[in-house]
Design a protein around this motif. Structure first.
Motif, PDB file in Angstrom:
ATOM      1  N   TYR A 197     102.813  27.412  54.536  1.00 56.72           N
ATOM      2  CA  TYR A 197     102.396  26.992  53.187  1.00 56.72           C
ATOM      3  C   TYR A 197     101.251  27.883  52.753  1.00 56.72           C
ATOM      4  O   TYR A 197     100.370  28.186  53.567  1.00 56.72           O
ATOM      5  CB  TYR A 197     101.942  25.530  53.224  1.00 56.72           C
ATOM      6  N   ASP A 198     101.275  28.327  51.503  1.00 52.06           N
ATOM      7  CA  ASP A 198     100.169  29.148  51.012  1.00 52.06           C
ATOM      8  C   ASP A 198      99.945  28.883  49.537  1.00 52.06           C
ATOM      9  O   ASP A 198     100.869  28.468  48.821  1.00 52.06           O
ATOM     10  CB  ASP A 198     100.462  30.634  51.245  1.00 52.06           C
ATOM     11  N   VAL A 199      98.729  29.127  49.104  1.00 53.44           N
ATOM     12  CA  VAL A 199      98.322  28.947  47.703  1.00 53.44           C
ATOM     13  C   VAL A 199      97.468  30.137  47.302  1.00 53.44           C
ATOM     14  O   VAL A 199      96.659  30.618  48.106  1.00 53.44           O
ATOM     15  CB  VAL A 199      97.465  27.664  47.549  1.00 53.44           C
ATOM     16  N   HIS A 200      97.667  30.618  46.087  1.00 50.77           N
ATOM     17  CA  HIS A 200      96.708  31.561  45.506  1.00 50.77           C
ATOM     18  C   HIS A 200      96.363  31.116  44.099  1.00 50.77           C
ATOM     19  O   HIS A 200      97.214  30.646  43.354  1.00 50.77           O
ATOM     20  CB  HIS A 200      97.239  32.993  45.495  1.00 50.77           C
ATOM     21  N   ARG A 201      95.098  31.279  43.762  1.00 45.09           N
ATOM     22  CA  ARG A 201      94.581  30.911  42.453  1.00 45.09           C
ATOM     23  C   ARG A 201      94.843  32.061  41.470  1.00 45.09           C
ATOM     24  O   ARG A 201      94.704  33.230  41.827  1.00 45.09           O
ATOM     25  CB  ARG A 201      93.072  30.663  42.581  1.00 45.09           C
ATOM     26  N   LEU A 225     105.557  35.402  50.552  1.00 45.64           N
ATOM     27  CA  LEU A 225     105.663  36.104  51.843  1.00 45.64           C
ATOM     28  C   LEU A 225     104.590  35.632  52.816  1.00 45.64           C
ATOM     29  O   LEU A 225     104.819  35.629  54.029  1.00 45.64           O
ATOM     30  CB  LEU A 225     105.604  37.624  51.648  1.00 45.64           C
ATOM     31  N   HIS A 226     103.431  35.219  52.310  1.00 43.33           N
ATOM     32  CA  HIS A 226     102.412  34.680  53.223  1.00 43.33           C
ATOM     33  C   HIS A 226     102.909  33.380  53.863  1.00 43.33           C
ATOM     34  O   HIS A 226     102.711  33.156  55.070  1.00 43.33           O
ATOM     35  CB  HIS A 226     101.096  34.433  52.488  1.00 43.33           C
ATOM     36  N   ALA A 227     103.547  32.538  53.065  1.00 47.15           N
ATOM     37  CA  ALA A 227     104.108  31.300  53.629  1.00 47.15           C
ATOM     38  C   ALA A 227     105.193  31.631  54.652  1.00 47.15           C
ATOM     39  O   ALA A 227     105.271  31.004  55.720  1.00 47.15           O
ATOM     40  CB  ALA A 227     104.674  30.428  52.511  1.00 47.15           C
TER      41      ALA A 227
END
Ligand code: MG
Length: 162
Positions: A7-11, A41-43
């Protein structure tokens, strides 16, 4: 077999495009990130590393390391997949869900899947990318950022061809 989840998040921040699954999509904002900010891709990287209990991308590619400034996340993905291979596993399938109100993803899904299939040396049929809005709710709904979930199934490499 092994299952991994990421799981990843970017603002969102200033910019004119976001990169998702290696596809540059014009948008009213970019994302704040040390690398290219490819949440999907980070997730996926974290799912691959999780499946072999090898930590996470922040551990392997720290954002304090200048080498990863502006890094192409496809390079990181290939490095994570090499670790999967070194651990004796092959990919069975991967499934990614991108959560964003904007930009719209649907017309880019084919190119996204093709990138991942190439980087993970897998058939297109084993690679799923889909997107959803969050119906105006939460940080994604308010257009503050993008989130992505990924799950992978790995099998022992010596059984993959059996
Ligand atoms: Mg990230």
């Amino acid at each position: 077999m092994r299952i991994g989840h990421g799981y990843d998040v970017h603002r969102f921040g200033p910019g004119e495009a976001v990169v998702l699954c290696g596809v540059r999509i014009p948008h009213t904002h970019g994302v704040l990130a040390h690398s290219d900010g490819d949440v999907a891709l980070h997730a996926l990287c974290d799912a691959l590393l999780g499946a072999i209990a090898a930590g996470d991308i922040g551990h392997h590619f720290p954002d304090t390391d200048a080498r990863y400034r502006g890094a192409d996340s496809r390079t990181l993905l290939r490095a994570c997949f090499a670790m999967v291979g070194a651990a004796g596993f092959a990919l069975a399938n991967a499934d990614i869900t991108i959560v964003a109100e904007r930009p719209r993803i649907a017309s880019h899904v084919g190119a996204m899947r093709a990138h991942i299939a190439a980087d993970l040396d897998s058939p297109l049929a084993a690679i799923s990318v889909k997107a959803t809005t969050s119906e105006g709710l939460g940080f994604c709904g308010r257009g503050e950022g993008i989130a992505a979930h990924a799950v992978v199934l790995l099998c022992r490499a010596d059984e993959a061809d059996a």
